[in-house]
Design a protein around this motif. Structure first.
Motif, PDB file in Angstrom:
ATOM      1  N   UNK A  95       1.328   1.235  16.406  1.00 19.88           N
ATOM      2  CA  UNK A  95      -0.111   0.928  16.413  1.00 19.88           C
ATOM      3  C   UNK A  95      -0.375  -0.208  17.375  1.00 19.88           C
ATOM      4  N   UNK A  96      -1.622  -0.295  17.812  1.00 20.37           N
ATOM      5  CA  UNK A  96      -1.938  -1.305  18.830  1.00 20.37           C
ATOM      6  C   UNK A  96      -3.367  -1.832  18.693  1.00 20.37           C
ATOM      7  N   UNK A 107       0.802  -1.228   0.000  1.00 20.63           N
ATOM      8  CA  UNK A 107       0.000   0.000   0.000  1.00 20.63           C
ATOM      9  C   UNK A 107       0.838   1.282   0.000  1.00 20.63           C
ATOM     10  N   UNK A 108       2.152   1.139   0.129  1.00 24.13           N
ATOM     11  CA  UNK A 108       2.986   2.330   0.350  1.00 24.13           C
ATOM     12  C   UNK A 108       3.285   3.069  -0.949  1.00 24.13           C
ATOM     13  N   UNK A 155       2.018   6.354   7.121  1.00 24.79           N
ATOM     14  CA  UNK A 155       0.888   6.173   8.045  1.00 24.79           C
ATOM     15  C   UNK A 155      -0.319   5.581   7.296  1.00 24.79           C
ATOM     16  N   UNK A 156      -0.611   6.153   6.122  1.00 23.71           N
ATOM     17  CA  UNK A 156      -1.753   5.659   5.330  1.00 23.71           C
ATOM     18  C   UNK A 156      -1.572   4.188   4.971  1.00 23.71           C
ATOM     19  N   UNK A 157      -0.340   3.841   4.577  1.00 24.28           N
ATOM     20  CA  UNK A 157      -0.073   2.452   4.176  1.00 24.28           C
ATOM     21  C   UNK A 157      -0.257   1.517   5.374  1.00 24.28           C
ATOM     22  N   UNK A 158       0.212   1.959   6.552  1.00 26.42           N
ATOM     23  CA  UNK A 158       0.068   1.119   7.753  1.00 26.42           C
ATOM     24  C   UNK A 158      -1.423   0.946   8.053  1.00 26.42           C
TER      25      UNK A 158
END
Ligand code: F6R
Length: 599
Positions: free
Chosen positions: A171-172, A136-137, A142-145
């Protein structure tokens, strides 16, 4: 269990990360790794075994950069090996991730990614995350994650870096993650212990939150895009409490801290004969209590049942958290579920709380780690204030849990106008001093341990409120000395375990003064007549028992309700000295993790 550390700031990230990984060692691990961004290149080194080995590696010594991530792995999917350890990379070796938790749908995602020509290097579930992010990167990490996370089922604590970005994404979901807030630096970790050296200000990420961490800022939003205004917490633990000081092991230090940790559990909660521990309105309408926990904490729950039923006359059930969550429990009006946990992160205990909430129970926590997930998810609770427990085998947390459960029982009695036993109150006040007196036995217990260090098996017997103490004594011994040990209620002896008794078998009796102490004498005689090697934990005045024993450990007399706290300390010392005499790694026993954050 696995540990995460990430750094962005002005120091050499390698040093912060190695230091952090050492602080995470106590949680248990089998391999470790580190990735650093240095001049737009991403360098990764991984090793099976101890952090010391990683630190000595020439490739690690050469790492230099101000952004990085590190990980200690405790194998779940795929055996301990270099390729399975974290950080995991994408195909172009541009992105690195470290992950705690379990991705349940990794197999279907891996198939999809393989069909899209992604090449995998490990057998882990975690590696799909780096490949999904790669998929997705474009230029927004951040968007890709977030796009990747939307596809994941299961749990994650995650830190991600990319060689073209000056940021760490964290992230969690279901696995703890904190961000330490320094002035020009941020430290990300699964455990507050790794952050404390740099700052006492932290943000606890909540489930489904994603943080973009720069050296000066932290921006958080939910996976659904919603912005979050994070709360900064101040940690009160002092860094010294995380060092061994004059003690050979953390476990021994923590055993010796118990006069103080018990005092801390009592502080401000017991004035004259009034107990102040909770808001009365939280417990006024309770009709039944369900105590739930795992391992050592479950043993304190068993003691809690005796205490609450006897002192406050409220019916109590005790459930292993792992069983409660799946046994389709019946929750009735007026039920309170009390979850007991040192770490506040145990996955099964957390799931039991969520299940109970879903079914309409109110929930309470008895927790040591301030700000932990359990402490945040329950409706109300009691902190232990025992300070960080680093030895994998729990000691001081257990005695603080029992102290808190005793205060809780007295408080419940008080709210129902049931007379509080004066002897219990006066003995509670003397408890820290009496704990000091038990500790004076340490040398003698070491001597006794010398003649048992080569034993292959142990039996522990206790009765009434000291039956769970027998279970706990056996658990401590097996965890750190690898000697097979079982605990039983003494009256069960005739129903099976007596068959094991011969002249090789050490048998520990917890036989301090109680309503049932006379009954235990016949069990002791039965072991004696079969040649078993008897160790008795008893009070100085109890002369009658001594003639049966090969060894007697004398502990101070107290009220029966308090006796488990005193008696267990003798058993903690016995387990410790036996394991130490066997030259074992007491603080990091094989296969065990301090905080069990997966099912
Ligand atoms: C034993 C031990 C474990 C823990 C158990 C629950 O010495 O430490 O059995 O008691 O894993 O952990 P917490 O209390 O953190 O939920």
């Amino acid at each position: 269990m696995c540990g995460i550390i990430g750094y962005i700031g002005e120091r050499n990230a390698r040093e912060v990360i190695l230091e952090g990984l050492k602080k995470l060692e106590y949680r248990g691990y089998d391999s470790a790794g580190i990735s650093i961004i240095s001049k737009n290149s991403l360098k990764t080194v991984k090793k099976v075994g101890r952090i010391k080995e990683l630190e000595k590696d020439k490739k690690v010594k050469d790492l230099f950069g101000k952004i990085g991530i590190g990980h200690t792995r405790w194998a779940t999917h795929g055996k301990p090996s270099e390729k399975n350890s974290h950080p995991h990379l994408d195909c172009k070796k541009k992105i690195a991730i470290v992950h705690n938790g379990i991705i349940e749908n990794y197999q279907s995602l891996k198939k999809l990614l393989i069909s899209e020509k992604h090449k995998f290097n490990s057998d882990t579930d975690s590696e799909i995350i780096s490949h999904l992010i790669e998929k997705f990167y474009e230029d927004n990490l951040e968007e890709a994650v977030i796009k990747a996370l939307r596809l994941l089922e299961g749990t994650f604590g995650l830190a991600v870096i990319s060689k073209d970005k000056e940021e760490v994404i964290a992230a969690k979901r279901g696995s703890p993650l904190v961000i330490g807030i320094g002035k020009n630096e941020k430290i990300i970790s699964s455990d507050v212990a790794a952050v404390l050296k740099y700052t006492d200000k932290v943000i606890y990420l909540k489930d489904d939150e994603v943080a973009v961490v720069h050296k000066k800022t932290v921006l958080i939003r939910k996976i659904n895009g919603q912005k979050v205004d994070p709360k900064i917490h101040k940690i009160k633990w002092d860094i010294k409490s995380m060092e061994k000081g004059r003690f050979k092991h953390f476990m021994l230090k923590e055993i010796f801290e118990q006069p103080e940790t018990i005092r801390n559990a009592l502080r401000g909660r017991l004035s004259r004969s009034k107990i102040k521990i909770l808001d009365e309105k939280n417990v006024r309408d309770i009709k039944r209590i369900i105590l739930t926990a795992c391992g050592t904490s479950w043993h304190s729950a068993l003691i809690g049942k005796y205490l609450i039923e006897r002192i406050a006359k409220i019916p109590v059930e005790v459930d292993y958290a792992s069983e409660f969550r799946y046994r389709k429990p019946l929750i009735l009006e007026g039920d309170l579920l009390v979850a007991i946990s040192q770490s506040g992160e145990t996955a099964d205990t957390l799931a039991a709380i969520r299940e109970a909430k879903k079914l309409g129970a109110s929930t309470m926590g008895i927790v040591n780690v301030v700000g932990s997930t359990i402490s945040r998810e329950v409706d109300f609770g009691i902190y232990l204030h025992a300070g960080p427990e680093t030895g994998v085998a729990s000691t001081k947390a257990f005695t603080s849990q029992v102290t808190a459960l005793l205060l809780f029982s007295l408080f419940l009695a008080q709210t129902r106008s049931i007379r509080i036993p004066c002897k219990t109150i006066s003995e509670l006040k003397k408890l820290p001093k009496k704990v000091k007196d038990v500790l004076k036995n340490s040398k003698k217990i070491r001597e006794i341990s010398k003649s048992f260090k080569d034993s292959k098996n142990f039996l522990y017997f206790g009765r009434g409120i000291n039956f769970p103490v027998a279970l706990e004594g056996a658990l401590k011994l097996k965890e750190i000395s690898y000697i097979h040990a079982e605990g039983y209620p003494a009256a069960e002896m005739k129903h099976g375990p007596i068959a094991l008794i011969d002249k090789e078998m050490p048998v520990v009796f917890v036989a301090t003064k109680s309503e049932l102490s006379k009954k235990i004498v016949s069990n002791i005689e039965e072991v004696k007549s079969r040649g078993g090697r008897i160790i008795i934990i008893t009070n100085p005045k109890n002369k009658e028992l001594k003639k049966f024993a090969e060894y007697v450990i004398e502990v101070p007399s107290t009220d029966e309700a308090i006796s488990p706290i005193i008696n267990v300390i003798a058993l903690q010392l016995l387990a410790y000295h036996i394991a130490d005499l066997k030259n074992l790694d007491v603080d990091k026993p094989r296969n065990l993790a301090k905080s069990v954050t997966v099912e």
